[in-house]
Write a protein that holds these residues in place. Structure first.
Motif: not given
Length: 145
Positions: A100-105, A124-129, A133-145
């Protein structure tokens, strides 16, 4: 865990999280699991936990969090934990894994998760402070099992 949380660069916990609060968050009740990677001397290298990401009709999706000690970064600890979590989630009957929350940096983590078959579903744009680097994106990542 303390160094990672205090740095505030890769993990979305409050930087002032206490040991007691961390223990409550990191050791989920079953069916959640906590894993610890140790070396031959018993020193902790990293840790992960895996939980049901949702309940009810979406309870077949797992989630996980990972922390690798800064001194052990780049040594395969995260990969070993990631592979173990994926295999265990599959064995536990989950159909997918969602972060749910992989910091893009956090490029090493993004690269690792991609190499283990996770894809970025969205950011999520600017989802992580980030403290640098200030506000950066927060990735939502997924894989099927």
């Amino acid at each position: 865990m303390q160094a990672i949380v205090r740095a505030g660069e890769t993990f979305s916990w409050d930087r002032g999280t206490t040991r007691e609060q961390a223990q409550l968050m990191w050791f989920p009740e079953p069916p959640g699991r906590t894993f610890v990677a140790v070396d031959s001397d018993g020193d902790v290298l990293g840790t992960a936990n895996s939980v049901r990401n949702h309940h009810g009709g979406a309870s077949h999706i797992a989630s996980a969090s990972f922390m690798v000690g800064p001194a052990h970064s780049g040594q395969g600890v995260g990969r070993a934990l990631g592979e173990h979590v994926i295999a265990q989630a599959r064995q536990d009957g989950f159909r997918a894994l969602q972060f749910n929350a992989v910091v893009e940096t956090n490029l090493p983590a993004v690269h690792l998760w991609r190499s283990l078959g996770l894809n970025v579903l969205g950011t999520i744009p600017e989802g992580f402070r980030h403290p640098v680097h200030g506000y950066v994106g927060l990735h939502i990542m997924h894989r099927a099992l």
